[in-house]
Design an enzyme around this catalytic site. Sequence first.
Site, short mmCIF file in Angstrom:
data_model
loop_
_atom_site.label_atom_id
_atom_site.label_comp_id
_atom_site.label_asym_id
_atom_site.label_seq_id
_atom_site.Cartn_x
_atom_site.Cartn_y
_atom_site.Cartn_z
N ARG A 1 90.66 12.45 -28.27
CA ARG A 1 89.46 12.81 -29.04
C ARG A 1 88.26 12.12 -28.40
NH1 ARG A 1 87.78 13.12 -35.34
NH2 ARG A 1 89.14 14.93 -35.11
N HIS B 1 87.56 22.27 -31.40
CA HIS B 1 88.49 21.51 -32.25
C HIS B 1 89.69 22.42 -32.57
CE1 HIS B 1 90.03 18.53 -34.80
NE2 HIS B 1 89.12 18.48 -35.75
N GLN C 1 92.23 21.86 -35.52
CA GLN C 1 91.67 22.14 -36.84
C GLN C 1 91.78 23.62 -37.18
OE1 GLN C 1 90.17 19.97 -39.19
NE2 GLN C 1 90.49 21.83 -40.40
N ASP D 1 80.61 23.23 -41.99
CA ASP D 1 80.96 21.91 -41.46
C ASP D 1 79.67 21.09 -41.49
OD1 ASP D 1 82.17 19.80 -40.13
OD2 ASP D 1 82.09 20.74 -38.14
N CYS E 1 86.38 21.59 -42.64
CA CYS E 1 87.38 20.76 -41.95
C CYS E 1 87.38 19.32 -42.45
CB CYS E 1 87.12 20.80 -40.46
SG CYS E 1 85.53 20.09 -39.97
N ARG F 1 97.03 20.20 -41.74
CA ARG F 1 96.90 19.57 -40.43
C ARG F 1 98.24 18.95 -40.02
NH1 ARG F 1 91.92 17.94 -38.40
NH2 ARG F 1 93.14 17.53 -36.55
N1 NVA Z 1 81.86 19.01 -36.21
C1 NVA Z 1 82.41 17.78 -36.67
C2 NVA Z 1 83.88 17.93 -36.94
C3 NVA Z 1 84.53 16.70 -37.50
C4 NVA Z 1 86.00 16.86 -37.68
C5 NVA Z 1 82.17 16.68 -35.66
O1 NVA Z 1 82.34 16.93 -34.45
O2 NVA Z 1 81.79 15.58 -36.06
N1 CP Z 2 88.81 17.41 -39.63
C1 CP Z 2 89.03 16.36 -38.85
O1 CP Z 2 89.33 16.48 -37.66
O2 CP Z 2 88.93 15.16 -39.50
P1 CP Z 2 88.92 13.72 -38.80
O3 CP Z 2 87.63 13.60 -38.04
O4 CP Z 2 89.00 12.79 -39.95
O5 CP Z 2 90.10 13.63 -37.88
#
Ligand code: NVA
Ligand code: CP
Length: 305
Positions: free
Chosen positions: A103, A130, A133, A221, A259, A287
Site C-alpha cells: 500500500r 484500489h 476494494q 468516497d 469503502c 473485504r
Molecule cells: N480514496 C481513499 C480510499 C481509502 C481506502 C484514499 O486513497 O485515501
Molecule cells: N477501504 C479501505 O481500504 O480501508 P483502509 O484504508 O482502512 O484499509
Amino acid sequence: MKNKLRHFLDIDLVDTATVKNLLTLAHNLKKTDNVDIDMEQKILAMIFEKPSTRTRVSFEIGMKQMNGEVVILDQNDTQLGRGESIKDTIKVLSNYVDIIMYRGSSNQRLSEIVKNSTVPIINGLTDLSHPCQIMADLMTLEEKFDSLNKLKICWVGDGNNVCNSWIHACKHFKFKLNIATPQNFRPQKKELKKVTNCENKIEIFNNPTDAVSGADVIITDTWFSMGLEDKNNLSDFEGYQINKSLMNHAKSNAFFLHCLPAHRGQEVTDEVIDGSNSLVWEEAKNRLFVQKAILIWCLRMENKT
Ligand code: NVA
Ligand code: CP
C-alpha cells in the site's frame, strides 16, 4: 517449466473468468467459514507507506484463519523510512516471504516492486487504484442482485483511486457506470481508455442529480484521499454530498456503498450511511473473504498447479 507469478495489481489486468472465479470463491469462503483452506504457514509481508485499518486487518486475519503468517512493514519502522530503495527491499523480502502486499502512493513504485520480486504482489491501494476494494464491492452487490449486468451504478464525488477501480471493473461486467465529479476531479482519460472497448457504458456528468437519476447503487468516497489532502478543498465538492435529498433521485430502494473511512457530514450524511439501504458494513466485512480468495489465487493454493 516454472509457473508465471500471479500478481493481483488491477482488475483490468486480470481476465474476466478469473474475476468471476475469485468472486465465487469469496462467496463460498463466506458460506463455509473457510474450513478447507490450509496456507501451510505461507508468509504474507505487507508494506504500508500509507495508513490502513480494513486492508491491514482483513489480510492479517485472513492469513491467520487459513494457517498462514503475516509480517507487517510500516514505512517508519523499517529502513524504507531511512531511504533504502524499494528495489533492494523487495529483493530481500522475496527471499523471506511467499507473497507481498503493497500500500503506497505511486504506481511507478508498484511496478518497481513487481519487477524486482520473485513472489506474487498484491496492490493494496495506490493513488491510482484500489482493486481489492472493488472486489469486495462487487461481492457485496452480488449478494443483493441476481446479476450486476443490468444495474445502473453511480459514482459521485472525487474521480479517485476507488473510482478508477470501478472503471476497470467495467471490463468484466456490463453495468452502466455514471460518474459525477466536479470538472477538475474527473477520472483521468488514460483510465477510461483502458475500458473503451467494453460493451457497458460509462457516462461522465457534471450534475450529481442527473447522474443518480434511476440508479440502483450510489457510491462515494472521501474528497481527501490519503497523501492528496492538500489538492482539494471542501468548496470544490459543493452539491456532491450523498444525502437523503440526492438519494431521492435514485431508485427508491437504491443501495449505498462507501469503502470507508467515511468523513461523515462531508461526502455522506449520517442518515444515509447509517440508513437501511447502506451496505457499508457488509462491504467492509466482505473485504475479509475477498482478500482470502485473492491470496489463495495468487499462491495457487486451490489446486497447487
Ligand atoms: N480514496 C481513499 C480510499 C481509502 C481506502 C484514499 O486513497 O485515501
Ligand atoms: N477501504 C479501505 O481500504 O480501508 P483502509 O484504508 O482502512 O484499509
